[in-house]
Motif scaffolding. Sequence first.
Motif, PDB file in Angstrom:
ATOM      1  N   PHE A  44       0.837  -1.203   0.000  1.00 57.87           N
ATOM      2  CA  PHE A  44       0.000   0.000   0.000  1.00 57.87           C
ATOM      3  C   PHE A  44       0.868   1.247   0.000  1.00 57.87           C
ATOM      4  CE2 PHE A  44      -2.596  -3.330   1.612  1.00 57.87           C
ATOM      5  CZ  PHE A  44      -3.862  -3.055   1.098  1.00 57.87           C
ATOM      6  N   ARG A  45       0.199   2.374  -0.349  1.00 58.45           N
ATOM      7  CA  ARG A  45       0.888   3.658  -0.230  1.00 58.45           C
ATOM      8  C   ARG A  45       0.624   4.221   1.152  1.00 58.45           C
ATOM      9  NH1 ARG A  45      -0.242   7.456  -5.386  1.00 58.45           N
ATOM     10  NH2 ARG A  45       0.127   9.077  -3.829  1.00 58.45           N
ATOM     11  N   ALA A  46       1.692   4.547   1.866  1.00 58.28           N
ATOM     12  CA  ALA A  46       1.535   5.006   3.246  1.00 58.28           C
ATOM     13  C   ALA A  46       0.816   6.353   3.321  1.00 58.28           C
ATOM     14  CB  ALA A  46       2.902   5.098   3.913  1.00 58.28           C
ATOM     15  N   ASP A  47       0.768   7.088   2.182  1.00 65.26           N
ATOM     16  CA  ASP A  47       0.060   8.369   2.208  1.00 65.26           C
ATOM     17  C   ASP A  47      -1.419   8.201   1.858  1.00 65.26           C
ATOM     18  OD1 ASP A  47       0.675   7.663  -0.391  1.00 65.26           O
ATOM     19  OD2 ASP A  47       1.043   9.708  -1.069  1.00 65.26           O
ATOM     20  N   LYS A  48      -1.869   6.973   1.611  1.00 66.47           N
ATOM     21  CA  LYS A  48      -3.303   6.737   1.345  1.00 66.47           C
ATOM     22  C   LYS A  48      -3.891   6.023   2.560  1.00 66.47           C
ATOM     23  CE  LYS A  48      -3.260   8.435  -2.835  1.00 66.47           C
ATOM     24  NZ  LYS A  48      -3.850   9.716  -3.094  1.00 66.47           N
ATOM     25  N   GLU A  49      -4.067   6.794   3.621  1.00 67.02           N
ATOM     26  CA  GLU A  49      -4.469   6.238   4.915  1.00 67.02           C
ATOM     27  C   GLU A  49      -5.779   5.462   4.856  1.00 67.02           C
ATOM     28  OE1 GLU A  49      -4.801   8.435   8.915  1.00 67.02           O
ATOM     29  OE2 GLU A  49      -3.202   9.423   7.773  1.00 67.02           O
TER      30      GLU A  49
ATOM     31  N   PHE B  20       3.830   7.189 -17.864  1.00 68.15           N
ATOM     32  CA  PHE B  20       3.868   5.831 -17.284  1.00 68.15           C
ATOM     33  C   PHE B  20       4.345   5.915 -15.839  1.00 68.15           C
ATOM     34  CE2 PHE B  20       4.512   5.835 -21.763  1.00 68.15           C
ATOM     35  CZ  PHE B  20       3.776   4.759 -22.244  1.00 68.15           C
ATOM     36  N   ARG B  21       3.638   5.245 -14.956  1.00 60.65           N
ATOM     37  CA  ARG B  21       4.098   5.202 -13.559  1.00 60.65           C
ATOM     38  C   ARG B  21       3.900   3.800 -13.030  1.00 60.65           C
ATOM     39  NH1 ARG B  21       1.824  11.019 -11.106  1.00 60.65           N
ATOM     40  NH2 ARG B  21       2.743  12.203 -12.817  1.00 60.65           N
ATOM     41  N   ASN B  22       4.925   3.289 -12.382  1.00 56.74           N
ATOM     42  CA  ASN B  22       4.824   1.961 -11.793  1.00 56.74           C
ATOM     43  C   ASN B  22       4.081   2.093 -10.466  1.00 56.74           C
ATOM     44  OD1 ASN B  22       5.145  -0.713 -11.342  1.00 56.74           O
ATOM     45  ND2 ASN B  22       7.337  -0.623 -10.924  1.00 56.74           N
TER      46      ASN B  22
ATOM     47  N   ARG C 195      -6.450   5.102 -11.303  1.00 54.94           N
ATOM     48  CA  ARG C 195      -5.004   4.978 -11.072  1.00 54.94           C
ATOM     49  C   ARG C 195      -4.483   3.873 -11.975  1.00 54.94           C
ATOM     50  NH1 ARG C 195      -2.249   7.508  -7.837  1.00 54.94           N
ATOM     51  NH2 ARG C 195      -3.909   7.981  -6.366  1.00 54.94           N
ATOM     52  N   SER C 196      -3.946   4.258 -13.131  1.00 61.71           N
ATOM     53  CA  SER C 196      -3.430   3.298 -14.112  1.00 61.71           C
ATOM     54  C   SER C 196      -1.909   3.384 -14.125  1.00 61.71           C
ATOM     55  CB  SER C 196      -3.945   3.646 -15.512  1.00 61.71           C
ATOM     56  OG  SER C 196      -5.341   3.713 -15.538  1.00 61.71           O
ATOM     57  N   ARG C 197      -1.294   2.452 -14.815  1.00 62.82           N
ATOM     58  CA  ARG C 197       0.174   2.530 -14.940  1.00 62.82           C
ATOM     59  C   ARG C 197       0.577   3.198 -16.244  1.00 62.82           C
ATOM     60  NH1 ARG C 197       0.955  -3.222 -11.953  1.00 62.82           N
ATOM     61  NH2 ARG C 197       1.579  -2.353  -9.954  1.00 62.82           N
TER      62      ARG C 197
ATOM     63  N   GLU D 291      -2.819   9.163 -19.978  1.00 61.69           N
ATOM     64  CA  GLU D 291      -2.506  10.344 -20.788  1.00 61.69           C
ATOM     65  C   GLU D 291      -2.675  11.611 -19.950  1.00 61.69           C
ATOM     66  OE1 GLU D 291      -3.450  10.690 -25.419  1.00 61.69           O
ATOM     67  OE2 GLU D 291      -4.847   9.445 -24.330  1.00 61.69           O
ATOM     68  N   GLN D 292      -1.798  12.549 -20.193  1.00 63.53           N
ATOM     69  CA  GLN D 292      -1.896  13.839 -19.510  1.00 63.53           C
ATOM     70  C   GLN D 292      -2.118  14.950 -20.532  1.00 63.53           C
ATOM     71  OE1 GLN D 292       1.932  13.662 -17.320  1.00 63.53           O
ATOM     72  NE2 GLN D 292       0.691  13.615 -15.469  1.00 63.53           N
ATOM     73  N   MET D 293      -2.788  16.016 -20.107  1.00 62.03           N
ATOM     74  CA  MET D 293      -2.903  17.230 -20.935  1.00 62.03           C
ATOM     75  C   MET D 293      -2.401  18.365 -20.043  1.00 62.03           C
ATOM     76  SD  MET D 293      -7.046  17.118 -21.308  1.00 62.03           S
ATOM     77  CE  MET D 293      -8.133  16.839 -19.891  1.00 62.03           C
TER      78      MET D 293
ATOM     79  N   GLU E 216      -8.594  13.831  -7.128  1.00 63.59           N
ATOM     80  CA  GLU E 216      -7.900  14.780  -8.016  1.00 63.59           C
ATOM     81  C   GLU E 216      -7.928  14.333  -9.476  1.00 63.59           C
ATOM     82  OE1 GLU E 216      -3.671  14.888  -7.272  1.00 63.59           O
ATOM     83  OE2 GLU E 216      -3.297  15.658  -9.284  1.00 63.59           O
ATOM     84  N   PHE E 217      -8.183  15.287 -10.396  1.00 63.88           N
ATOM     85  CA  PHE E 217      -7.953  14.953 -11.801  1.00 63.88           C
ATOM     86  C   PHE E 217      -7.213  16.053 -12.546  1.00 63.88           C
ATOM     87  CE2 PHE E 217     -11.601  16.951 -14.195  1.00 63.88           C
ATOM     88  CZ  PHE E 217     -12.232  17.523 -13.103  1.00 63.88           C
ATOM     89  N   GLU E 218      -6.942  17.172 -11.863  1.00 62.60           N
ATOM     90  CA  GLU E 218      -6.058  18.185 -12.453  1.00 62.60           C
ATOM     91  C   GLU E 218      -5.378  18.927 -11.318  1.00 62.60           C
ATOM     92  OE1 GLU E 218      -6.901  20.052 -16.024  1.00 62.60           O
ATOM     93  OE2 GLU E 218      -5.916  21.940 -15.528  1.00 62.60           O
ATOM     94  N   GLY E 219      -4.106  19.232 -11.529  1.00 59.22           N
ATOM     95  CA  GLY E 219      -3.384  20.015 -10.532  1.00 59.22           C
ATOM     96  C   GLY E 219      -2.974  21.348 -11.151  1.00 59.22           C
TER      97      GLY E 219
END
Length: 428
Positions: free
Chosen positions: A96-101, A176-178, A188-190, A193-195, A263-266
Amino acid sequence: MTTLDDIVSLCKRRGFIYPGSEIYGGITGFWDYGPMGSQLKRNLKNLWWKHMIQLRDDVVGLDAAIIMNPAVWEASGHTTAFADPLVECKVCHKRFRADKEEEMIAHTKEHKEAVVWTEPKQFNLLTEAYLGVTEPKQKVYLRGEITQGVFVNFQNVVDSTRVKIPFGIAQIGKAFRNEITPGNFTFRSREFEQMEMEFFIKPDEESGKKWFDYWKEQRMTWYRSLGFKAESLRFRDHRDDERAFYAKFATDIEYQAPFGWSEFEGIHHRGDWDLGKHKLTYKDPVTGEIFTPWVIETSGGVDRATLFLLLEAYTKEEKRIVLKLHPSLAPTTVAVFPLMPNKQELVEKAKNVYHQLKTDYSTAWDDRGNIGKRYLAQDETGTPFCVTIDFTTLEDDTVTIRFRDTASQERVPLQKLTEIIKTYMKEA
Ligand code: ATP
């Protein structure tokens, strides 16, 4: 309340999104867009490109390569710092991700015994690939964000075009993110696409604040114009402990998804961090002053926006499921039906209408089953208009146009059909 399962099932049934490599058992974190989904995604990207580049005088486009010299990722800090904190459940070894409590809390309920977690370890998200024909092959990375492609071309764009600060460079492309925990369908995919747009400004606090607020407002207004209800979206400012240390301000646009606000845009004020890392500067053409511009970034996810548009549009009515997508986003704009498939003269006339509309709009043909069933099928993929050619058409050249959202029908002259659709699309 629309559930994620409603959308997953619709996407499979109607050709929007399929699990990646499905006939070989799939592969976690990868998705394939079908005929409907690929068109929806394309429409979204085209609208973004039009809004961010075509209609503006101060933003230009770019399409950088996915694989770059690994030195880029060293300089940007990604090889050391592009990481999420990973923890492992000592009972079942799930990670797990420790920041996703919330996800960790949910997991503790899956075990009868008390869960013990490992210490968080920094896990790098960059995906490695190997190039070349001789050993050792060169290690490269599939880009973890599309942003760096803009920064490494900053000088090229300045030298080869007439841009002057303030200006932006925008692009759309795969990243791409592992990911440690791919999930929530495409959220949350690996591979995704980003814009994104990087907007370069003078390095002063006043400009920074002004442009950050400007882009926040622009991006939220754009999403609302696509049909998101005001109450479905919100800004969430980053807490001090989650904001990158170089970021002056950062806020996310979030959607109220079935799995919580997401989140879907920062929108990020990145200061001079990136250009500074690549040792890039800008010379003011009037004053000759040389400085490192600051950057305001708008970084959106095409797949997350697509998923949220589907969730927002999905409407269950008493007798039908209808996707109330904005007409400019709908994969099919208009569907053409001959009233009966076995009447040659009706089919011929309908084919003419179909081919005529096809030059301007994404147009579908359907002659199966009864008209009611054809309407229902089009409603599920969000087609805003259906046109039926019947025996009256043969007499007076009028057709029935049926509107998706109200299911109301109107008899209109064939000659005016394109105009009616055009006006409706413009006013939507
Ligand atoms: P998260 O905290 O959810 O991992 P992030 O803050 O790391 O996201 P950014 O690096 O700011 O995300 O990326 C910008 C945008 O790219 C996100 O708002 C999102 O829309 C999209 N994005 C990032 N990671 C993924 C992913 N794994 N799958 C799909 N889209 C993603």
